[in-house]
Design a protein around this motif. Structure first.
Motif, PDB file in Angstrom:
ATOM      1  N   CYS A 185      16.415  36.302 -50.198  1.00  0.00           N
ATOM      2  CA  CYS A 185      17.148  36.251 -48.792  1.00  0.00           C
ATOM      3  C   CYS A 185      16.024  36.501 -47.597  1.00  0.00           C
ATOM      4  N   LYS A 195      13.995  35.521 -44.491  1.00  0.00           N
ATOM      5  CA  LYS A 195      14.214  34.488 -43.608  1.00  0.00           C
ATOM      6  C   LYS A 195      13.294  34.509 -42.390  1.00  0.00           C
ATOM      7  N   HIS A 196      13.125  35.898 -42.015  1.00  0.00           N
ATOM      8  CA  HIS A 196      12.057  36.286 -40.969  1.00  0.00           C
ATOM      9  C   HIS A 196      10.688  36.641 -41.271  1.00  0.00           C
ATOM     10  N   THR A 207       8.068  38.408 -45.846  1.00  0.00           N
ATOM     11  CA  THR A 207       9.206  38.588 -44.922  1.00  0.00           C
ATOM     12  C   THR A 207       9.499  39.794 -44.512  1.00  0.00           C
ATOM     13  N   GLU A 251      12.447  40.938 -44.624  1.00  0.00           N
ATOM     14  CA  GLU A 251      13.415  41.201 -45.665  1.00  0.00           C
ATOM     15  C   GLU A 251      12.891  41.558 -46.776  1.00  0.00           C
TER      16      GLU A 251
END
Length: 281
Positions: free
Chosen positions: A167, A169-170, A181, A183
């Motif tokens: 998951c 994304k950033h 990331t 996350e």
């Protein structure tokens, strides 16, 4: 991926066998050798300082730094003798580097010598926390302090990897490490805390030690943070010299500096926390 898993399946049990079942001096010798290889990777493989004599000085200093740490912690060197040995070693090492700098006139960059100082003194001193922790483990049911370092670094790394893939994304540091990331970092922190709680439960049950469960979040959060900083720090160097891996010693994992990048900071952090905020008594 298969090569990486197979290398870990062979290398990790061997590493843990040396640390858990052999005397503390074995851990010191193991990581003295690792730091010697790491010095070669940092200076020669990267091309930062391809100087044979300086490489020899740095390798010897790296080995001496780790063994000195073990000797001091184990009581082989005490008081003034320990610090006299450290001062003498540093003096000889720095004089050798400065003499090479003078002999090369302007051909040798002063800033490139920092790579030798990092590889011969700073990195080995940080990694030597494993040898010092192993000496503290003597007399216990098993070396739970030394094992804590690998749990904090490997669980954080694995948790960040799998959560990031699922998951993420950033981007955390897209230039230095595009796959990392925020996350993933959060996933690594949560996994660290959960496994630290489980680890304390096992220590309490099988070692008969009194544990402080409230320390698990502190160790977990700080351990994950140190793991990320250590990883990214050595990744910055690789990006600057346009290198994918520091070496190919460990199939699928790269070199010593690739495998023990996060350990570089997690080990001394664990030592500090154990001294200031022990999780088991």
């Amino acid at each position: 991926m298969l090569t990486r898993i197979l290398a870990a399946a062979v290398g990790l049990p061997l590493l843990l066998a040396i640390i858990l079942f052999l005397p503390p001096v074995a851990t010191a010798i193991l990581f003295a050798a690792a730091c010697a290889i790491g010095a070669y990777e940092m200076l020669w493989r990267t091309g930062i300082l391809k100087h044979k004599r300086i490489l020899c000085y740095t390798v010897l200093m790296a080995v001496a730094t780790v063994l000195w740490s073990w000797a001091m912690q184990s009581g082989r060197l005490t008081g003034e003798k320990a610090w006299l040995a450290a001062l003498a070693g540093l003096f000889v090492f720095f004089v050798a580097l400065f003499c090479e700098l003078l002999a090369a006139h302007t051909a040798l960059s002063f800033t490139s010598l920092f790579a030798a100082v990092f590889s011969g003194v700073i990195y080995p001193l940080l990694i030597a926390s494993l040898a010092r922790l192993r000496c503290m483990d003597v007399g216990h049911a098993f070396p739970y302090l030394t094992l804590t370092v690998f749990l904090l670094s490997m669980i954080a790394d694995s948790g960040a990897y799998f959560v990031g893939r699922a998951c993420g994304k950033h981007k955390l540091a897209p230039v230095v490490s595009p796959k990392k990331t925020w996350e993933g970092v959060i996933g690594g922190v949560i996994c660290n805390i959960a496994f630290m709680l489980l680890y304390l439960l096992l220590i309490s049950k099988f070692c008969g030690l009194t544990v402080r469960y409230w320390t698990a979040p502190i160790y977990g959060v700080l351990g994950a943070a140190a793991s990320v900083v250590g990883d990214l720090t050595l990744s910055v160097v690789k990006r600057q010299v346009k290198l994918k891996d520091y070496g190919n010693l460990i199939p699928g994992h790269g070199g010593i500096l690739d495998r023990f990048d996060s350990t570089m900071l997690v080990a001394p952090l664990t030592e500090l926390l154990v001294l200031l905020l022990p999780f088991a008594v």
